[in-house]
Motif scaffolding. Structure first.
Motif, PDB file in Angstrom:
ATOM      1  N   ALA A  78      -6.897   5.890  -8.414  1.00 26.09           N
ATOM      2  CA  ALA A  78      -6.229   6.661  -7.360  1.00 26.09           C
ATOM      3  C   ALA A  78      -4.841   6.089  -7.078  1.00 26.09           C
ATOM      4  O   ALA A  78      -3.884   6.838  -6.873  1.00 26.09           O
ATOM      5  CB  ALA A  78      -7.073   6.654  -6.091  1.00 26.09           C
ATOM      6  N   CYS A  79      -4.727   4.759  -7.075  1.00 22.85           N
ATOM      7  CA  CYS A  79      -3.422   4.114  -6.872  1.00 22.85           C
ATOM      8  C   CYS A  79      -2.454   4.474  -7.993  1.00 22.85           C
ATOM      9  O   CYS A  79      -1.277   4.745  -7.746  1.00 22.85           O
ATOM     10  CB  CYS A  79      -3.588   2.596  -6.818  1.00 22.85           C
ATOM     11  N   ASP A 119      -1.261   7.942  -7.476  1.00 19.69           N
ATOM     12  CA  ASP A 119      -0.371   7.989  -6.315  1.00 19.69           C
ATOM     13  C   ASP A 119       0.999   7.408  -6.654  1.00 19.69           C
ATOM     14  O   ASP A 119       2.037   7.907  -6.209  1.00 19.69           O
ATOM     15  CB  ASP A 119      -0.997   7.231  -5.149  1.00 19.69           C
ATOM     16  N   ARG A 159       2.567  10.682  -6.594  1.00 19.35           N
ATOM     17  CA  ARG A 159       2.457  10.799  -5.140  1.00 19.35           C
ATOM     18  C   ARG A 159       1.447  11.883  -4.756  1.00 19.35           C
ATOM     19  O   ARG A 159       1.585  12.539  -3.735  1.00 19.35           O
ATOM     20  CB  ARG A 159       3.825  11.105  -4.508  1.00 19.35           C
ATOM     21  N   ARG A 160       0.425  12.005  -5.569  1.00 19.11           N
ATOM     22  CA  ARG A 160      -0.613  13.001  -5.297  1.00 19.11           C
ATOM     23  C   ARG A 160      -1.916  12.539  -5.942  1.00 19.11           C
ATOM     24  O   ARG A 160      -1.939  12.159  -7.115  1.00 19.11           O
ATOM     25  CB  ARG A 160      -0.206  14.366  -5.852  1.00 19.11           C
ATOM     26  N   VAL A 161      -2.998  12.586  -5.144  1.00 16.90           N
ATOM     27  CA  VAL A 161      -4.324  12.251  -5.654  1.00 16.90           C
ATOM     28  C   VAL A 161      -5.208  13.486  -5.472  1.00 16.90           C
ATOM     29  O   VAL A 161      -5.440  13.915  -4.342  1.00 16.90           O
ATOM     30  CB  VAL A 161      -4.942  11.053  -4.901  1.00 16.90           C
ATOM     31  N   ALA A 182      -4.269  11.203   1.130  1.00 16.55           N
ATOM     32  CA  ALA A 182      -5.086  10.418   0.202  1.00 16.55           C
ATOM     33  C   ALA A 182      -5.577   9.139   0.860  1.00 16.55           C
ATOM     34  O   ALA A 182      -6.713   8.700   0.610  1.00 16.55           O
ATOM     35  CB  ALA A 182      -4.274  10.080  -1.051  1.00 16.55           C
ATOM     36  N   ASP A 183      -4.750   8.536   1.699  1.00 19.01           N
ATOM     37  CA  ASP A 183      -5.142   7.311   2.395  1.00 19.01           C
ATOM     38  C   ASP A 183      -6.297   7.588   3.359  1.00 19.01           C
ATOM     39  O   ASP A 183      -7.252   6.818   3.444  1.00 19.01           O
ATOM     40  CB  ASP A 183      -3.947   6.738   3.155  1.00 19.01           C
ATOM     41  N   PRO A 233       2.978   3.724  -1.986  1.00 21.23           N
ATOM     42  CA  PRO A 233       1.999   4.446  -1.159  1.00 21.23           C
ATOM     43  C   PRO A 233       1.048   3.467  -0.489  1.00 21.23           C
ATOM     44  O   PRO A 233       0.720   2.413  -1.048  1.00 21.23           O
ATOM     45  CB  PRO A 233       1.273   5.332  -2.181  1.00 21.23           C
ATOM     46  N   LEU A 278      -1.973   3.628  -0.156  1.00 23.91           N
ATOM     47  CA  LEU A 278      -3.237   3.500  -0.880  1.00 23.91           C
ATOM     48  C   LEU A 278      -3.298   2.187  -1.663  1.00 23.91           C
ATOM     49  O   LEU A 278      -4.384   1.629  -1.867  1.00 23.91           O
ATOM     50  CB  LEU A 278      -3.411   4.694  -1.828  1.00 23.91           C
TER      51      LEU A 278
END
Length: 253
Positions: A21-22, A25, A29-31, A87-88, A224, A226
């Protein structure tokens, strides 16, 4: 199944999902939502096994439901207030669902977490640790700049050593803000806070580069949150809740 082995496998799989996911991101900048769905499907069997192996009673079940509701509300509230992105918030919500109890790893010679289990809410420990770990980026950047830039420019760029690094003026990394840019008069302007580059700024930088006025400029990464949530997750497993430990130490003074 032995609870330590169960937690070890469960924590490892969760970490892989968080790291992926990181990566998404950082790149886009999108999960996508499907990642969190797959994460839940992959971990839920371990949650069920955890309930069965741990012989939890009704009180434990109610605690699991309560902590999920509290973290869900807190995560959504922070997202609504603009403290971080969607996402966070989803990461914390999923962690509160998949970790109804604080995971403990008991080996023969050592047990994790090393310090404490905080208030017993794993997702909250992850959140508080993520906030505490964020300033570590400052130290990482400083060490990186000492290695790359040396001490020669530290007097003039001391503040920049802590918040950014130098990049090629015509090949700027994605999702970075500028600490230096060329204004409409062709003068290099230095900032205390990063500015997002637009087409005009990029055009002036390229023009100045071609004239030999600018080669490299200082930029600051827009990481991010995340990434810090993942760091907070690891800290929660290995050490425990750092905020709880700090409060405990201060109360004893």
């Amino acid at each position: 199944m032995n609870l330590t082995i169960l937690y070890l496998v469960k924590c490892s799989i969760t970490l892989l999902f968080l790291l992926y996911a990181c990566l998404l991101d950082l790149r886009e900048r999108r999960v996508p939502n499907r990642l969190w769905k797959y994460m839940i499907l992959a971990i839920i069997p371990f949650v069920v096994a955890e309930f069965l192996a741990g012989k939890h009673d009704l009180y434990d079940f109610l605690f699991a439901c309560l902590q999920f509701a509290l973290i869900f509300g807190l995560a959504y509230a922070l997202y609504y207030l603009g403290a971080y992105g969607g996402a966070d918030a989803k990461a914390l919500m999923v962690l509160s669902l998949l970790f109804p109890f604080y995971p403990t790893l008991d080996f023969q010679s050592i047990s994790f977490p090393l310090l404490n289990t905080g208030f017993g809410v794993f997702a909250f420990s992850t959140l508080s640790n993520s906030v505490i770990s964020a300033p570590a980026l400052v130290l990482i950047l400083f060490v990186r700049n000492l290695i790359k830039e040396g001490f020669r420019g530290i007097k003039r760029n001391l503040f920049y050593y802590f918040i950014g690094y130098r990049a090629d003026a015509t090949n700027l990394p994605k999702f970075h803000n500028l600490l230096e840019y060329v204004d409409s008069k062709g003068k290099l302007v230095r900032l205390r806070r990063g500015v997002e580059p637009d087409e005009e700024i990029l055009y002036r930088l390229e023009k100045a580069y071609k004239k030999g006025k600018v080669k490299r400029i200082w930029v600051t990464p827009g990481l991010p949150f995340l990434v810090f949530i993942t760091a907070g997750y690891l800290i929660s497993i290995i050490a425990g809740n750092l905020l709880f430990e700090i409060i405990f130490i201060l109360m004893k003074m």
